[in-house]
Scaffold this motif. Structure first.
Motif, mmCIF file in Angstrom:
data_model
loop_
_atom_site.group_PDB
_atom_site.id
_atom_site.type_symbol
_atom_site.label_atom_id
_atom_site.label_comp_id
_atom_site.label_asym_id
_atom_site.label_seq_id
_atom_site.Cartn_x
_atom_site.Cartn_y
_atom_site.Cartn_z
ATOM 1 N N TYR A 58 0.820 -1.212 0.000
ATOM 2 C CA TYR A 58 0.000 0.000 0.000
ATOM 3 C C TYR A 58 0.856 1.266 0.000
ATOM 4 C CZ TYR A 58 -3.065 -3.768 1.244
ATOM 5 O OH TYR A 58 -3.732 -4.980 1.231
ATOM 6 N N ARG A 59 2.142 1.088 -0.260
ATOM 7 C CA ARG A 59 3.019 2.234 -0.441
ATOM 8 C C ARG A 59 2.840 2.758 -1.862
ATOM 9 N NH1 ARG A 59 7.495 3.202 2.953
ATOM 10 N NH2 ARG A 59 7.858 4.895 1.479
ATOM 11 N N TRP A 60 1.770 3.525 -2.053
ATOM 12 C CA TRP A 60 1.473 4.065 -3.383
ATOM 13 C C TRP A 60 2.624 4.930 -3.903
ATOM 14 C CZ3 TRP A 60 -2.876 1.402 -2.926
ATOM 15 C CH2 TRP A 60 -3.729 1.302 -4.026
ATOM 16 N N ASP A 61 3.320 5.576 -2.981
ATOM 17 C CA ASP A 61 4.409 6.462 -3.375
ATOM 18 C C ASP A 61 5.512 5.710 -4.094
ATOM 19 O OD1 ASP A 61 4.709 5.313 -0.683
ATOM 20 O OD2 ASP A 61 6.659 6.321 -0.683
ATOM 21 N N SER A 70 15.247 11.890 -4.900
ATOM 22 C CA SER A 70 15.393 13.353 -4.850
ATOM 23 C C SER A 70 14.084 14.024 -4.450
ATOM 24 C CB SER A 70 15.861 13.885 -6.213
ATOM 25 O OG SER A 70 14.932 13.552 -7.236
ATOM 26 N N SER A 71 12.956 13.488 -4.937
ATOM 27 C CA SER A 71 11.651 14.034 -4.555
ATOM 28 C C SER A 71 11.335 13.736 -3.089
ATOM 29 C CB SER A 71 10.549 13.458 -5.447
ATOM 30 O OG SER A 71 10.606 14.003 -6.753
ATOM 31 N N GLN A 72 11.808 12.597 -2.607
ATOM 32 C CA GLN A 72 11.621 12.273 -1.193
ATOM 33 C C GLN A 72 12.327 13.297 -0.304
ATOM 34 O OE1 GLN A 72 12.654 8.138 -0.378
ATOM 35 N NE2 GLN A 72 11.737 7.466 -2.299
ATOM 36 N N LYS A 141 -3.664 7.032 12.759
ATOM 37 C CA LYS A 141 -2.281 6.562 12.642
ATOM 38 C C LYS A 141 -1.271 7.710 12.716
ATOM 39 C CE LYS A 141 -3.568 2.287 11.834
ATOM 40 N NZ LYS A 141 -3.305 1.182 12.773
ATOM 41 N N PHE A 142 -1.755 8.943 12.835
ATOM 42 C CA PHE A 142 -0.871 10.103 12.856
ATOM 43 C C PHE A 142 -0.860 10.822 14.201
ATOM 44 C CE2 PHE A 142 -1.227 9.504 8.336
ATOM 45 C CZ PHE A 142 -0.067 10.032 7.806
ATOM 46 N N GLU A 143 -1.539 10.249 15.185
ATOM 47 C CA GLU A 143 -1.633 10.914 16.481
ATOM 48 C C GLU A 143 -0.226 11.212 17.042
ATOM 49 O OE1 GLU A 143 -3.094 12.731 19.829
ATOM 50 O OE2 GLU A 143 -4.092 12.213 17.932
ATOM 51 N N GLY A 144 -0.034 12.494 17.428
ATOM 52 C CA GLY A 144 1.237 12.918 18.006
ATOM 53 C C GLY A 144 2.310 13.276 17.004
ATOM 54 N N VAL A 145 1.992 13.210 15.709
ATOM 55 C CA VAL A 145 3.001 13.480 14.677
ATOM 56 C C VAL A 145 3.241 14.980 14.542
ATOM 57 C CG1 VAL A 145 3.412 13.480 12.167
ATOM 58 C CG2 VAL A 145 2.650 11.392 13.329
ATOM 59 N N ASP A 146 4.498 15.338 14.536
ATOM 60 C CA ASP A 146 4.928 16.706 14.240
ATOM 61 C C ASP A 146 5.571 16.663 12.858
ATOM 62 O OD1 ASP A 146 6.162 19.156 13.948
ATOM 63 O OD2 ASP A 146 6.974 19.212 15.985
ATOM 64 N N GLU A 154 8.486 7.395 7.229
ATOM 65 C CA GLU A 154 7.545 7.293 8.335
ATOM 66 C C GLU A 154 6.179 7.824 7.935
ATOM 67 O OE1 GLU A 154 6.765 8.938 12.875
ATOM 68 O OE2 GLU A 154 8.671 9.398 11.879
ATOM 69 N N MET A 155 6.168 8.936 7.206
ATOM 70 C CA MET A 155 4.893 9.526 6.812
ATOM 71 C C MET A 155 4.113 8.587 5.894
ATOM 72 S SD MET A 155 4.049 13.261 5.148
ATOM 73 C CE MET A 155 4.471 12.911 3.460
ATOM 74 N N PHE A 156 4.795 8.036 4.895
ATOM 75 C CA PHE A 156 4.068 7.193 3.944
ATOM 76 C C PHE A 156 3.778 5.799 4.502
ATOM 77 C CE2 PHE A 156 4.971 10.476 0.819
ATOM 78 C CZ PHE A 156 3.808 10.442 0.066
ATOM 79 N N MET A 157 4.544 5.355 5.482
ATOM 80 C CA MET A 157 4.176 4.114 6.154
ATOM 81 C C MET A 157 2.905 4.312 6.972
ATOM 82 S SD MET A 157 5.955 1.509 5.358
ATOM 83 C CE MET A 157 5.473 0.377 6.665
ATOM 84 N N ARG A 158 2.762 5.477 7.579
ATOM 85 C CA ARG A 158 1.521 5.782 8.309
ATOM 86 C C ARG A 158 0.343 5.887 7.340
ATOM 87 N NH1 ARG A 158 2.169 7.768 13.670
ATOM 88 N NH2 ARG A 158 4.368 7.946 14.302
ATOM 89 N N VAL A 159 0.590 6.468 6.178
ATOM 90 C CA VAL A 159 -0.462 6.530 5.152
ATOM 91 C C VAL A 159 -0.846 5.115 4.718
ATOM 92 C CG1 VAL A 159 -0.997 7.231 2.783
ATOM 93 C CG2 VAL A 159 0.190 8.818 4.313
ATOM 94 N N ALA A 160 0.159 4.269 4.467
ATOM 95 C CA ALA A 160 -0.097 2.896 4.014
ATOM 96 C C ALA A 160 -0.916 2.113 5.035
ATOM 97 C CB ALA A 160 1.230 2.183 3.739
ATOM 98 N N SER A 161 -0.558 2.213 6.313
ATOM 99 C CA SER A 161 -1.298 1.475 7.343
ATOM 100 C C SER A 161 -2.714 2.020 7.517
ATOM 101 C CB SER A 161 -0.549 1.526 8.679
ATOM 102 O OG SER A 161 -0.410 2.856 9.141
#
Length: 266
Positions: A58-61, A70-72, A141-146, A154-161
């Protein structure tokens, strides 16, 4: 009828190790055999489907949008400084649009129309956008994320889950459907090629008998594909296809040829 049915079921199970059982079932009802083939197809596709339980598919990215390294780095360098998720809500004063390759965008507090593929983070939800189709998700899945400290992965793994529960059933269904269709196609093609052995012979098996031989010859390969595929899913289809051909060869040499010779002698 009950005894006959039990004998058939017993023979079906024995096709996993017995060439005699495979040959015996050559006259089985084709509908029963096709149901059995569907079960075998599900078995050999299960290792592939098992992969879908994880987050990686589910890592669409990476799998669909193919975001470059480079985009990452570009995304990490341009994430906002004051956007934090607390109590499942995003606190973010900025409106931001980060454009990555292939027109994939990661936006904060922007209208839906600005993004065709990517993510839009709003106050109480974020949108996952695929070809102008929007899917709305909460921030569980993003609670507490700054966002000023989060890494790209980390961001896209949270999106995937987060998106997995919505997309997994459809992907599992598609995996099994395609597996069943490919298996049916394989069996039909092998059966047609097998019938070429009829050339130059007065007596031979019917196409129905050949079809059944191919189906029941695939029992043991399907079991091996399931077991070995759990360790390496890429091998499951290879094991199934090649294994079926090997078993079918032994069935032909040890049972079909003597049977045909006996028919001619009779």
């Amino acid at each position: 009828m009950g005894v006959y049915t039990m004998k058939k079921l017993k023979c079906m199970l024995e096709t996993s190790y017995s060439i005699d059982a495979i040959f015996y079932l050559r006259k089985s009802s084709i509908l029963v055999s096709l149901v059995f083939l569907i079960i075998l197809s599900i078995m050999q596709m299960t290792p592939t489907a098992f992969v879908l339980i994880g987050d990686a598919p589910y890592r669409w990215d990476l799998n669909v949008w193919d975001i470059s390294e480079s985009s990452q780095h570009l995304l990490e360098d341009n994430l906002p400084d004051d956007c934090v998720v607390n109590n499942y809500k995003l606190s973010c004063k900025q409106s931001l649009d980060i454009v990555l390759q292939n027109e994939v965008r990661v936006a904060f507090n922007l209208p839906t129309s600005t993004v065709r593929n990517g993510l839009i983070f709003n106050e109480d939800h974020f949108l996952f956008v695929i070809d102008d189709m929007n899917y709305k998700f909460d921030y569980s899945k993003f609670e507490g994320v700054d966002f000023s400290n989060i890494t790209y992965d980390e961001m896209f793994m949270r999106v995937a889950s987060t998106i997995k529960p919505m997309f997994m059933p459809a992907m599992l269904l598609e995996t099994y459907q395609s597996g069943i269709l490919l298996t049916f196609g394989f069996v039909l093609i092998v059966s047609v090629l097998f019938m070429l052995l009829r050339i130059g012979r007065q007596l031979f098996l019917s196409y129905k008998e050949v079809l059944n031989l191919v189906i029941y010859s695939s029992t043991f390969p399907a079991i091996m594909a399931l077991v070995i595929g759990m360790f390496n899913g890429a091998w499951s289809i290879i094991i199934y296809n090649i294994g079926t051909l090997i078993v079918l060869f032994f069935v032909y040499r040890s049972r079909v040829e003597p049977y045909l010779s006996g028919q001619r002698a009779g």
